[in-house]
Design a protein around this motif. Structure first.
Motif: not given
Length: 361
Positions: A287-312
């Motif tokens: 359940n932690t894993a699913k919650l973390f996957i869901s978090y990565l799919m948000t602007a907040e969760g992927i912010a550290a990578q999207s600022v480097d051009g990783k495309v959500p």
């Protein structure tokens, strides 16, 4: 957005069976042990810390390269001692064609995202895509000096192009295979546009001929930092041209580099490498894993990578305005990875690496 196919039917069925709300996932996760997340970027450390603070859970991020993640996932899965509950951006071909089928990992798509993601990002789940793009030195050139990849096999560019080594970076060998299997007609058309005559297929596919010529033209091979320095370092009289991840464009701020994105290169200005997000089967923290996957799919969760051009993958998230390469305006010029070709990528990887090795000069 409508989706079709047996794979999607399976996804929808799994989603219906596992459609826990965030609150339900969190409540169940509170009873689970701490979890580790593997990713190819060191920024996963900060992301895991932010997630832990947000949800009151204990998740640790660990930077592990693509092949290292595969070794860990296999070893932990076979031993039954699963430490890494989530893997992000490991070797896409191996994950998609082998580890999922062997039951080492599984792809889980947050049910509320199924109708918002492109089909290419659903099976398995693509969290982000990493653009690898052609780049030049903006201090030395007023505009990109290359408009066609076939220029890179000509004498003008002998010993003046830098990339990461396909013998070390399997995704570069897989890129050759993706071009050959899905875009060889575009490679042939680019040949004709450059040389003014149709491509002669008696010597092999257009992609094969290009790879031979490119490898044989004195290309500089280096790690990501070396490639970025060779192309973008300020003060060069004759800098290299080359290919790198858009994440290296942050060196324009951090190091004073002069990296510029090359738009309108035929047939593609680069490619989007899929960063798969998968869950280790047998993890004691599902359940932690699913919650973390869901978090990565948000602007907040992927912010550290999207600022480097990783495309959500979720188009509603997008890239931040401060992203350094400006890739958001040029995504249509990049080759989109065909995950359905993962088995072929893996099967033919050694062939492309052998072709590269034997053609190098």
């Amino acid at each position: 957005m409508k989706h079709t196919g047996l794979a999607l039917i399976g996804l929808l069925a799994a989603g219906a069976a596992n459609a826990q709300s965030e609150a339900e996932l969190l409540e169940a996760a509170k009873a689970e042990p701490p979890m580790t997340v593997y990713a190819v970027t060191g920024k996963i450390v900060d992301t895991a810390e932010a997630f832990s603070a947000k949800y009151g859970l204990s998740v640790t991020g660990k930077k592990v390269n693509e092949s290292g993640q595969i070794e860990l996932l296999l070893g932990e899965g076979q031993s039954g001692n699963v430490v890494g509950g989530v893997s992000l951006a490991a070797d896409a071909a191996t994950i998609a064609s082998q580890l999922i089928g062997q039951g080492i990992v599984e792809s889980w798509v947050p049910p509320d995202l199924v109708d918002h993601l492109p089909e290419s990002a659903l099976d398995p789940l693509v969290v982000v895509s990493d653009p690898h793009v052609w780049a030049y030195n903006t201090e030395a050139y007023d505009s990109c000096p290359v408009s066609n990849v076939w220029q890179l096999v000509d004498p003008e560019w002998t010993s003046r192009v830098a990339i990461m080594d396909p013998l070390d970076k399997a995704n570069y060998a897989d890129w050759f295979n993706q071009l050959d299997e899905h875009h060889d007609a575009a490679m042939a058309a680019a040949y004709e546009a450059h040389y003014g005559k149709p491509f002669d297929a008696t010597e092999g596919s257009a992609t094969e001929v290009w790879v031979k010529g490119f490898a044989g033209n004195g290309v500089l091979l280096a790690d990501s930092t070396g490639v970025a320095d060779a192309i973008g370092a300020a003060g060069q009289s004759s800098p290299f041209f080359g290919m790198l991840s858009t994440a290296k464009f942050r060196d324009n701020v951090d190091k004073g580099h002069k990296l510029g994105f090359c738009a309108d290169v035929a047939p593609f200005s680069g490619w989007l490498y899929p960063g798969l997000g998968v869950i280790a089967k047998g993890t004691p923290s599902p359940n932690t894993a699913k919650l973390f996957i869901s978090y990565l799919m948000t602007a907040e969760g992927i912010a550290a990578q999207s600022v480097d051009g990783k495309v959500p993958s979720d188009p509603r998230v997008g890239l931040p305005a401060e992203e350094a390469s400006g890739i958001a305006a040029h995504l249509g010029q990049l080759m989109v990875w065909n995950n359905a070709g993962s088995q072929s990528d893996l099967d033919r990887r050694q062939d492309w690496q052998d072709l590269w090795r034997t053609s190098l000069k």
